[in-house]
Design a protein around this motif. Structure first.
Motif, mmCIF file in Angstrom:
data_model
loop_
_atom_site.group_PDB
_atom_site.id
_atom_site.type_symbol
_atom_site.label_atom_id
_atom_site.label_comp_id
_atom_site.label_asym_id
_atom_site.label_seq_id
_atom_site.Cartn_x
_atom_site.Cartn_y
_atom_site.Cartn_z
ATOM 1 N N ASP A 150 6.472 -4.337 -1.349
ATOM 2 C CA ASP A 150 7.786 -4.263 -1.609
ATOM 3 C C ASP A 150 8.120 -3.462 -1.837
ATOM 4 O OD1 ASP A 150 7.351 -6.946 -0.501
ATOM 5 O OD2 ASP A 150 6.311 -8.489 -2.136
ATOM 6 N N VAL A 151 9.978 -3.638 -1.758
ATOM 7 C CA VAL A 151 10.393 -2.392 -2.280
ATOM 8 C C VAL A 151 10.781 -3.170 -4.172
ATOM 9 C CG1 VAL A 151 13.047 -1.877 -2.620
ATOM 10 C CG2 VAL A 151 12.048 -2.627 -0.495
ATOM 11 N N PRO A 152 10.291 -1.600 -5.140
ATOM 12 C CA PRO A 152 10.160 -2.111 -6.384
ATOM 13 C C PRO A 152 11.470 -2.608 -6.502
ATOM 14 C CG PRO A 152 8.985 0.050 -5.916
ATOM 15 C CD PRO A 152 9.912 -0.316 -4.869
ATOM 16 N N THR A 153 12.129 -3.402 -7.679
ATOM 17 C CA THR A 153 12.689 -3.244 -8.590
ATOM 18 C C THR A 153 13.644 -2.494 -9.609
ATOM 19 O OG1 THR A 153 12.434 -6.090 -8.704
ATOM 20 C CG2 THR A 153 13.931 -5.855 -9.565
ATOM 21 N N PHE A 183 18.624 8.353 -6.532
ATOM 22 C CA PHE A 183 17.434 9.758 -5.736
ATOM 23 C C PHE A 183 16.654 8.890 -5.471
ATOM 24 C CE2 PHE A 183 14.055 12.396 -5.294
ATOM 25 C CZ PHE A 183 15.086 13.793 -4.700
ATOM 26 N N ALA A 184 15.947 7.849 -6.766
ATOM 27 C CA ALA A 184 14.557 7.337 -6.081
ATOM 28 C C ALA A 184 14.225 6.248 -5.354
ATOM 29 C CB ALA A 184 13.849 6.610 -7.722
ATOM 30 N N LYS A 185 15.883 5.351 -5.718
ATOM 31 C CA LYS A 185 15.767 4.097 -4.120
ATOM 32 C C LYS A 185 15.956 4.914 -3.021
ATOM 33 C CE LYS A 185 18.755 1.374 -7.072
ATOM 34 N NZ LYS A 185 20.172 0.944 -6.715
ATOM 35 N N GLN A 186 16.184 6.277 -2.299
ATOM 36 C CA GLN A 186 15.668 6.981 -1.096
ATOM 37 C C GLN A 186 14.095 7.298 -0.322
ATOM 38 O OE1 GLN A 186 18.724 10.001 -1.069
ATOM 39 N NE2 GLN A 186 19.737 9.649 -2.782
ATOM 40 N N ARG A 187 13.727 7.050 -1.212
ATOM 41 C CA ARG A 187 12.435 6.922 -0.885
ATOM 42 C C ARG A 187 11.953 6.103 -0.152
ATOM 43 N NH1 ARG A 187 8.868 10.999 -3.195
ATOM 44 N NH2 ARG A 187 10.097 12.331 -5.709
ATOM 45 N N ASP A 188 10.684 6.293 1.168
ATOM 46 C CA ASP A 188 10.027 5.447 1.361
ATOM 47 C C ASP A 188 9.020 4.377 0.779
ATOM 48 O OD1 ASP A 188 12.077 5.393 3.422
ATOM 49 O OD2 ASP A 188 10.268 7.084 4.933
ATOM 50 N N GLN A 222 6.109 5.794 -5.835
ATOM 51 C CA GLN A 222 6.591 5.903 -4.646
ATOM 52 C C GLN A 222 4.671 5.364 -4.139
ATOM 53 O OE1 GLN A 222 7.022 9.550 -1.872
ATOM 54 N NE2 GLN A 222 7.118 7.714 -0.850
ATOM 55 N N LYS A 223 3.747 5.973 -5.327
ATOM 56 C CA LYS A 223 2.290 6.195 -4.767
ATOM 57 C C LYS A 223 1.789 5.321 -5.737
ATOM 58 C CE LYS A 223 1.382 11.156 -5.849
ATOM 59 N NZ LYS A 223 0.086 10.950 -4.317
ATOM 60 N N LEU A 224 2.177 4.549 -6.276
ATOM 61 C CA LEU A 224 2.097 3.174 -7.294
ATOM 62 C C LEU A 224 2.099 1.676 -5.640
ATOM 63 C CD1 LEU A 224 3.136 3.408 -10.778
ATOM 64 C CD2 LEU A 224 0.790 3.333 -10.229
ATOM 65 N N ALA A 225 3.119 1.787 -5.581
ATOM 66 C CA ALA A 225 4.081 1.241 -4.095
ATOM 67 C C ALA A 225 2.994 0.637 -3.204
ATOM 68 C CB ALA A 225 5.258 1.329 -3.815
ATOM 69 N N ALA A 226 2.362 2.307 -3.208
ATOM 70 C CA ALA A 226 0.771 2.441 -1.790
ATOM 71 C C ALA A 226 -0.161 1.617 -2.575
ATOM 72 C CB ALA A 226 0.956 3.356 -1.531
ATOM 73 N N LYS A 227 0.020 0.834 -3.843
ATOM 74 C CA LYS A 227 -1.064 -0.275 -4.764
ATOM 75 C C LYS A 227 -1.233 -0.853 -3.858
ATOM 76 C CE LYS A 227 -3.136 3.895 -7.638
ATOM 77 N NZ LYS A 227 -3.839 4.213 -7.283
ATOM 78 N N ASN A 228 -0.364 -1.847 -4.199
ATOM 79 C CA ASN A 228 -0.271 -2.744 -3.841
ATOM 80 C C ASN A 228 -0.134 -4.218 -4.641
ATOM 81 O OD1 ASN A 228 0.153 -2.266 -0.648
ATOM 82 N ND2 ASN A 228 -2.067 -2.784 -0.437
ATOM 83 N N PHE A 229 0.372 -3.037 -5.555
ATOM 84 C CA PHE A 229 0.281 -4.481 -7.007
ATOM 85 C C PHE A 229 1.770 -5.385 -7.069
ATOM 86 C CE2 PHE A 229 -0.622 -0.152 -8.679
ATOM 87 C CZ PHE A 229 -1.536 -0.850 -10.185
ATOM 88 N N LYS A 230 1.471 -6.854 -7.173
ATOM 89 C CA LYS A 230 1.822 -7.840 -6.869
ATOM 90 C C LYS A 230 3.789 -7.527 -7.165
ATOM 91 C CE LYS A 230 2.091 -10.841 -10.143
ATOM 92 N NZ LYS A 230 2.289 -12.526 -10.362
#
Length: 277
Positions: free
Chosen positions: A96-99, A87-92, A65-73
């Motif tokens: 883009d949502v991770p694969t 469990f991890a999928k339930q986070r906001d 979740q923290k890494l997604a907030a950094k806007n990686f491609k």
């Protein structure tokens, strides 16, 4: 060596702890935040929107979740535990949502030369031999890509190991690789070092029971080579607790009051680079 079956048992143990994991993951938070600081120091990451990242051993998705907030491609979040992934999928997640990928670090189900960054927080100590997992990470990284990881090394939970050794000759604590063994593993896999760090982290606990309970909630209580399975007798446990306090008083760098104890973790963190072609 940990076989795939062994690693899947460990993954199942972690998966069963997913609901209690985050509130007990003090060390994981500390080490993961260090790795995020490492990422911030890499000059090539000034534009994360151009970089792809693999969260290797994503667990509950806290750092995903923290890494997604950094806007990686794009972010791929991989774990061997399907329960952790669910469990991890339930986070906001920002952007883009991770694969999500269920996979084994010893045989990553990813194409070669496809990731700019691999982030792995306190996962690689469960991969034996470590060199296999590191070679897989090297394969998946693009030339010039970075592996940023943390792991535990020899000296971790040394107080607990010493206390049990005074009680019986069974194995109660996981064996960790030495500093030299970890460095040899990444060197033999082809990486070059950007920087690395080793430190002793001491965490406080009200008592030995609390330490054991936290280790269980973190899914880290599985000892593969234990000879006597099942519960430990009350008498042995009381003796071990007594010895633990003796050892802690003698070794702790900052003795605690109120009858609290400390547990030591030897934390190894590193940023490695795959060589350019």
């Amino acid at each position: 060596m940990l076989t795939l079956n062994n690693r899947e048992k460990i993954a199942d143990t972690f998966g069963q702890s997913c609901l209690s994991y985050d509130k007990n993951a003090r060390l994981q938070r500390y080490s993961g935040n260090l790795l995020c600081q490492f990422l911030n120091q890499l000059p090539s990451l000034q534009s994360p929107t151009q970089k792809s990242l693999l969260d290797l051993g994503c667990g509950t998705g806290y750092f995903t979740q923290k890494l997604a907030a950094k806007n990686f491609k794009d972010i791929t979040a991989l774990d061997l535990s399907s329960q952790m992934i669910a469990f991890a999928k339930q986070r906001d997640y920002a952007g883009d949502v991770p694969t999500w990928v269920r996979g084994d670090a010893h045989a990553l189900p990813l194409a070669s030369n496809t990731k700019d960054i691999i982030f792995s927080n306190l996962v690689l100590q469960w991969t034996q031999p470590l060199s296999v997992a590191l070679s897989e990470a090297y394969r998946v990284l693009k030339p010039g890509g970075y592996l940023v990881f943390s792991t535990l090394i020899d000296g971790t939970l040394d107080e607990l190991k010493q206390a049990w050794a005074r009680v019986d000759n069974d194995k109660h604590v996981i064996d960790y690789l030495t500093h030299n063994q970890v460095e040899h593993a990444w060197q033999s896999s082809g990486f070059t070092e950007v920087f690395s760090h080793c430190e002793r982290v001491e965490l406080p606990y009200p008592n030995v029971n609390h330490l054991a309970r936290e280790l269980k909630h973190l899914g880290a209580s599985l000892v593969k080579d234990k000879r006597h399975k099942g519960l430990t007798g009350k008498d042995k446990w009381q003796k071990m607790s007594h010895y633990y306090r003796e050892i802690d008083r003698a070794q702790a760098t900052t003795p605690l009051s109120n009858g609290h104890i400390q547990a030591s973790y030897m934390l190894y963190t590193a940023c490695l680079m795959k060589k350019e072609n």
